[in-house]
Design a protein around this motif. Structure first.
Motif, PDB file in Angstrom:
ATOM      1  N   SER A  53       0.836  -1.204   0.000  1.00 28.41           N
ATOM      2  CA  SER A  53       0.000   0.000   0.000  1.00 28.41           C
ATOM      3  C   SER A  53       0.873   1.257   0.000  1.00 28.41           C
ATOM      4  O   SER A  53       1.974   1.260   0.544  1.00 28.41           O
ATOM      5  N   HIS A  54       0.358   2.315  -0.637  1.00 30.60           N
ATOM      6  CA  HIS A  54       1.020   3.627  -0.624  1.00 30.60           C
ATOM      7  C   HIS A  54       2.473   3.523  -1.084  1.00 30.60           C
ATOM      8  O   HIS A  54       3.369   4.150  -0.504  1.00 30.60           O
ATOM      9  N   CYS A  55       2.681   2.752  -2.119  1.00 27.85           N
ATOM     10  CA  CYS A  55       4.047   2.489  -2.596  1.00 27.85           C
ATOM     11  C   CYS A  55       4.123   2.713  -4.101  1.00 27.85           C
ATOM     12  O   CYS A  55       3.149   2.503  -4.823  1.00 27.85           O
ATOM     13  N   THR A  56       5.300   3.140  -4.574  1.00 24.33           N
ATOM     14  CA  THR A  56       5.557   3.269  -6.002  1.00 24.33           C
ATOM     15  C   THR A  56       6.589   2.238  -6.427  1.00 24.33           C
ATOM     16  O   THR A  56       7.689   2.176  -5.864  1.00 24.33           O
ATOM     17  N   TYR A  57       6.235   1.424  -7.412  1.00 27.49           N
ATOM     18  CA  TYR A  57       7.138   0.447  -8.011  1.00 27.49           C
ATOM     19  C   TYR A  57       7.683   1.082  -9.289  1.00 27.49           C
ATOM     20  O   TYR A  57       6.930   1.336 -10.234  1.00 27.49           O
ATOM     21  N   THR A  58       8.976   1.348  -9.334  1.00 23.40           N
ATOM     22  CA  THR A  58       9.589   2.089 -10.426  1.00 23.40           C
ATOM     23  C   THR A  58      10.404   1.158 -11.316  1.00 23.40           C
ATOM     24  O   THR A  58      11.340   0.496 -10.852  1.00 23.40           O
ATOM     25  N   LEU A  59      10.050   1.118 -12.596  1.00 17.26           N
ATOM     26  CA  LEU A  59      10.729   0.259 -13.567  1.00 17.26           C
ATOM     27  C   LEU A  59      11.812   1.072 -14.265  1.00 17.26           C
ATOM     28  O   LEU A  59      11.520   2.089 -14.902  1.00 17.26           O
ATOM     29  N   THR A  60      13.045   0.632 -14.169  1.00 18.30           N
ATOM     30  CA  THR A  60      14.160   1.360 -14.772  1.00 18.30           C
ATOM     31  C   THR A  60      14.575   0.779 -16.120  1.00 18.30           C
ATOM     32  O   THR A  60      15.162   1.485 -16.940  1.00 18.30           O
ATOM     33  N   THR A  61      14.283  -0.507 -16.344  1.00 16.64           N
ATOM     34  CA  THR A  61      14.621  -1.156 -17.613  1.00 16.64           C
ATOM     35  C   THR A  61      13.456  -2.030 -18.058  1.00 16.64           C
ATOM     36  O   THR A  61      12.588  -2.391 -17.263  1.00 16.64           O
ATOM     37  N   ALA A  62      13.453  -2.379 -19.328  1.00 12.73           N
ATOM     38  CA  ALA A  62      12.386  -3.209 -19.882  1.00 12.73           C
ATOM     39  C   ALA A  62      12.642  -4.684 -19.587  1.00 12.73           C
ATOM     40  O   ALA A  62      13.791  -5.137 -19.533  1.00 12.73           O
ATOM     41  N   ASP A  63      11.564  -5.434 -19.412  1.00 11.69           N
ATOM     42  CA  ASP A  63      11.666  -6.882 -19.246  1.00 11.69           C
ATOM     43  C   ASP A  63      11.868  -7.562 -20.589  1.00 11.69           C
ATOM     44  O   ASP A  63      12.540  -8.586 -20.683  1.00 11.69           O
ATOM     45  N   ASN A  64      11.262  -6.987 -21.637  1.00 10.28           N
ATOM     46  CA  ASN A  64      11.408  -7.517 -22.992  1.00 10.28           C
ATOM     47  C   ASN A  64      11.412  -6.333 -23.952  1.00 10.28           C
ATOM     48  O   ASN A  64      11.554  -5.189 -23.525  1.00 10.28           O
ATOM     49  N   ALA A  65      11.257  -6.579 -25.227  1.00  8.87           N
ATOM     50  CA  ALA A  65      11.473  -5.526 -26.225  1.00  8.87           C
ATOM     51  C   ALA A  65      10.648  -4.264 -25.981  1.00  8.87           C
ATOM     52  O   ALA A  65      11.151  -3.150 -26.121  1.00  8.87           O
ATOM     53  N   ASP A  66       9.370  -4.397 -25.596  1.00  8.21           N
ATOM     54  CA  ASP A  66       8.506  -3.228 -25.480  1.00  8.21           C
ATOM     55  C   ASP A  66       7.845  -3.069 -24.124  1.00  8.21           C
ATOM     56  O   ASP A  66       7.169  -2.068 -23.892  1.00  8.21           O
ATOM     57  N   ASP A  67       8.011  -4.027 -23.225  1.00 11.14           N
ATOM     58  CA  ASP A  67       7.230  -4.055 -21.995  1.00 11.14           C
ATOM     59  C   ASP A  67       8.113  -3.978 -20.757  1.00 11.14           C
ATOM     60  O   ASP A  67       9.135  -4.661 -20.662  1.00 11.14           O
ATOM     61  N   GLY A  68       7.674  -3.184 -19.793  1.00 13.31           N
ATOM     62  CA  GLY A  68       8.417  -3.068 -18.560  1.00 13.31           C
ATOM     63  C   GLY A  68       8.336  -4.308 -17.694  1.00 13.31           C
ATOM     64  O   GLY A  68       9.271  -4.627 -16.949  1.00 13.31           O
ATOM     65  N   LEU A  69       7.201  -5.010 -17.763  1.00 14.55           N
ATOM     66  CA  LEU A  69       6.988  -6.228 -16.985  1.00 14.55           C
ATOM     67  C   LEU A  69       6.714  -7.400 -17.931  1.00 14.55           C
ATOM     68  O   LEU A  69       6.394  -7.187 -19.106  1.00 14.55           O
ATOM     69  N   PRO A  70       6.810  -8.639 -17.444  1.00 14.97           N
ATOM     70  CA  PRO A  70       6.560  -9.791 -18.329  1.00 14.97           C
ATOM     71  C   PRO A  70       5.173  -9.745 -18.953  1.00 14.97           C
ATOM     72  O   PRO A  70       4.213  -9.276 -18.341  1.00 14.97           O
ATOM     73  N   GLU A  71       5.083 -10.228 -20.179  1.00 15.31           N
ATOM     74  CA  GLU A  71       3.778 -10.329 -20.835  1.00 15.31           C
ATOM     75  C   GLU A  71       2.830 -11.180 -20.001  1.00 15.31           C
ATOM     76  O   GLU A  71       3.230 -12.189 -19.425  1.00 15.31           O
ATOM     77  N   ILE A  72       1.570 -10.776 -19.978  1.00 13.19           N
ATOM     78  CA  ILE A  72       0.549 -11.544 -19.267  1.00 13.19           C
ATOM     79  C   ILE A  72       0.007 -12.594 -20.227  1.00 13.19           C
ATOM     80  O   ILE A  72      -0.661 -12.275 -21.209  1.00 13.19           O
ATOM     81  N   THR A  73       0.310 -13.850 -19.925  1.00 15.56           N
ATOM     82  CA  THR A  73      -0.150 -14.954 -20.777  1.00 15.56           C
ATOM     83  C   THR A  73      -1.108 -15.880 -20.051  1.00 15.56           C
ATOM     84  O   THR A  73      -1.751 -16.713 -20.679  1.00 15.56           O
TER      85      THR A  73
END
Length: 326
Positions: A53-73
């Motif tokens: 709660s009340h937190c920011t998750y900051t992505l500094t690099t991509a997980d794959n070519a276009d997405d910050g996190l893994p694709e949802i499959t």
């Protein structure tokens, strides 16, 4: 002493990302590795993820070519509480935040998704080709060539009490683009109940708030306010089907179709209002062209400039005479 030893032994076998009583995997504040691992696990076996709660998750690099996190499959739910997932403003890579692949299902609850950037592609915040459900979630401050906030291509997109705001597309669909998957020849389906599309921008084409292309969209009790685009400041529709129920289009701006542009399409407004929108040339409230069908049921198109509906007679019950604002 025996009880304490037993407790200590039991604590040593707890996993690094423990599941709570309801079976959700909890991820510590800004633990990006833990979040990536939790998504990969949920993709495999299905499951819920609870963020701090009340937190920011900051992505500094991509997980794959276009997405910050893994694709949802798989079948994934991510829940927060005043929680943000964002791309680092200082990141050197361009990437969106989330991508729901064909066959995948993602539910987001009480989250903000922000800062995604794909200046040469689509879906700055989220790309959806599967099923995406947003509940009390905000898509904010994302940018892409097309679909600044959400790109829904042939998928099922549902928003409940959610907000899409301050997103920008260089071309069309500042807030949301709801379109057909060309490879599967499958239209997108958008349902929005409550919430708002506000202050989104499409810089060089249509649909400041929403671009509905060859697809179906139903907005119920939604505020579409303060969006801008060359065509269809609030909503731009081409070869689609649109239904607005108890919805307000207000203070949107465009060259044509300040509130709504409807082209080769069918639209129905039920208990809705189109007011105080502005067009630079024509169709301050509604620009209804190319033999499109648009009906007003207990709805009002009033106080738009320079006119309410254009061309004259294209919207039964709506005059094309210049509007006067009080």
């Amino acid at each position: 002493m025996t009880a304490m030893v037993g407790l200590g032994l039991s604590l040593t076998v707890l996993p690094a990302g423990p599941a709570d009583a309801a079976g959700a995997t909890r991820v510590r504040c800004n633990d990006i590795t833990g979040l990536v691992d939790a998504i990969n696990q949920a993709n495999t076996s299905g499951g819920a993820i609870t963020l701090a709660s009340h937190c920011t998750y900051t992505l500094t690099t991509a997980d794959n070519a276009d997405d910050g996190l893994p694709e949802i499959t798989g079948n994934v739910t991510i829940t927060g509480r005043d929680t943000t997932i964002r791309r680092d403003p200082n990141a050197t890579e361009d990437f969106r935040i989330l991508h729901v692949a064909l066959g995948g299902t993602l539910g987001l609850k009480a989250l903000t998704v922000s800062g995604g950037s794909l200046p040469d592609f689509a879906g700055g915040g989220i790309w959806n080709s599967g099923t995406l459900n947003l509940n009390r979630t905000t898509i904010k401050g994302n940018h892409a060539e097309t679909s600044g906030g959400i790109h829904n291509t042939g998928g099922q997109l549902e928003l409940v009490d959610s907000t899409v705001e301050h997103n920008t597309a260089t071309l069309n669909g500042g807030g949301i683009l709801n379109g057909r998957n060309q490879l599967l020849d499958r239209p997108g389906t958008l349902t929005m109940r409550g919430g708002s599309l506000r202050k989104n921008r499409a810089l060089n084409d249509g649909g400041g708030g929403l671009e509905n292309l060859r697809s179906t969209a139903h907005l119920n009790s939604v505020s579409v306010k303060g969006n801008t685009a060359p065509r269809g400041g609030g909503i731009n529709q081409f070869a689609g089907t649109l239904r607005l129920t108890s919805t307000i289009l207000r203070d949107n701006i465009a060259v044509t179709g300040g509130g709504l542009r409807n082209s080769f399409s069918t639209a129905a407004l039920v208990r809705s209002q189109v007011t105080r929108n502005t067009a630079i040339t024509a169709g301050g409230g509604i620009f209804n062209e190319n033999s499109s069908a648009l009906t007003l049921d207990a709805s009002k198109v009033i106080r738009n400039a320079p006119d309410d509906c254009f061309p004259e007679g294209s919207v039964p019950g709506c005059p094309a005479t210049p509007a006067v604002r009080s």
